[in-house]
Scaffold this motif. Structure first.
Motif: not given
Length: 101
Positions: A3, A11, A13, A22-24, A78
């Motif tokens: 991470w 944040s 990813g 990315t975290y999304d 996230s």
């Protein structure tokens, strides 16, 4: 999976192999050593230490061979943002994940 956060503490990813996600769940970069390049081959920034991303202004305009992003993955929550670090001259914060396509 490692991470990652921007230098400013956002944040971002994670890194998986040579890919930046990315975290999304969007595949937005590929690593060449510690440097990160976008799908169009443009320099985005670099990994410093083990978990922070930053952009060296002198490298803006650098290019590598582009790539076709992989399909989206499962969305991860996230991680919490951290405190940012002071920027040294010649550097700027890595782009926030929601600014990259």
């Amino acid at each position: 999976m490692n991470w990652l956060w921007t230098w400013g503490g956002t944040s971002f990813g994670y890194r998986e192999g040579d890919n930046l996600w990315t975290y999304d769940r969007r595949h937005v970069g590929r690593f060449a050593g510690n440097d990160v390049y976008g799908p169009d081959g443009a320099y985005l920034g670099e990994l410093t230490g083990t978990h922070r991303l930053i952009t060296c202004q002198a490298k803006l305009g650098s290019r590598q061979v582009g790539f076709t992003p992989s399909g989206r993955r499962v969305i991860y929550a996230s991680y919490a943002d951290y405190s940012g670090y002071a920027l040294d001259e010649g550097y700027e914060d890595f782009p926030a994940p929601w600014t990259l396509r």
